[in-house]
Design a protein around this motif. Sequence first.
Motif: not given
Length: 466
Positions: A405-425
Amino acid sequence: MNDLNKDHDLSNESLLDLTDDERMTLIVERIEAKFLDYDGYDFTRRQLLALNIFFELSQELRGRDMFYAVCMAIPQALFGLESTMYILEDEETFSLAACSTGKCDKETTMPWSEFMNERLTIRGDEMHIPIRGNPEYNDMLSFEPPHNVLGSFVMRPCTGMPGHARLFLEKYVNRVGYQLHHRIIRARNREHIAFIKSMVQDIGHNVIVPNMYYKLYFNRLKRKIEGLHLTTSAILAKVNEGATTELVEEGNRLAEIAGGIEAQYQEIYSHYESNSMFLETLLRRRHFEEGRYVIEKRDVNLATSVVAPVIERFRHRFQEHEISLVLTGECTENKVIRLVLDRGLISQVLDNLLSNALKYTEPVADGQDGEEKCVTYGWKVLADFFGPGKPGIRIWVTSSGAPLELKDPLDVFKPGFRAGNVAHKAGTGRGLYFVRQVVELHGGRVFYKHTEEGNEFSFVLPFEQA
């Protein structure tokens, strides 16, 4: 609202979300407000010049003692006041830092009291003005300063001093506090850098060098295993000359144990080689000396020197999690692709991608009324990716599962970023940021997209050749 609170408002973290136009509008408004403030202060021309001179000299002269001398010289030049400066050395103790007179008979330490506090206080002919810091940078100090107070500026004789002069000195000490705060931080940063340099030398002496001895131990163990094989072969030869069935079975069991020991040795040695390379790459001295990752490029065979060793480290772990690990059909491990890169850092990039795949791969329908978990990987040369005559080499890892779940595909490469649907891991959000840093240092680019196979993480490096 006083100057300090206004400055604090400007540095509030929420201001980071402003657009460029909003930020510029806000600053212009604050400048206009400052003009009105100074009109209200009605400082003399000499007092305004004194503030400018303080800023110039505090930037011009180096060393804490020279800075203190500049701080105390302004009140002396304007009002003929002698000064003493106390600096808070911990949460409870003010220590004497400097005196404007050559001979100082003041107490060397003082506690918080009715006159050493967070308010301007008059005691006899002395005026105590708290030296305040910038609250936005308190976390960079060795302790949290109570009431945001860094020290106390004591001036004398102040008997009969008009309120206008007192106001100027309050504003002046506010500026002293901000300058002092930054100097304390710079001093701590220098100490930090000196510590890091010392630590790097200790790492080399106490970690890297001892780790090299393991190679010697592995070589000795390898010779022992070779000797075990020779002895086992000799025993089996004797057994085969006419031993009982039971003895033959024991001989075969001995051969099986010897083979198992060698297989375990090879697996452990492979992990040792990879971990040693990662250790020496991450703790490379130049990283610490230059304050950034420093790449050291070498000519390598991509398949055999980078991809294969990392894949082998993960193969058993993927099997334990019942995840298929598949090299895409268009790639072949036998094809030689030589290029120039930092083998240690790029291996760690691939390690991060596979580690994420191991953690986040999810089962999907296999088309036969069942489910499967699958990770595919590969590489491909892209002609003219970086411009005419400038090819790239694309490397990817794709894991089955739902899209992030990303607004921008490159968000996942930002420091400390966790996508909402995998944040529980479990995770820190640092791995993919490391990937991006290393790839961009090589002049490459990182990508994420969801495909029919799943979540694809890839990067493209310039196809440099020796």
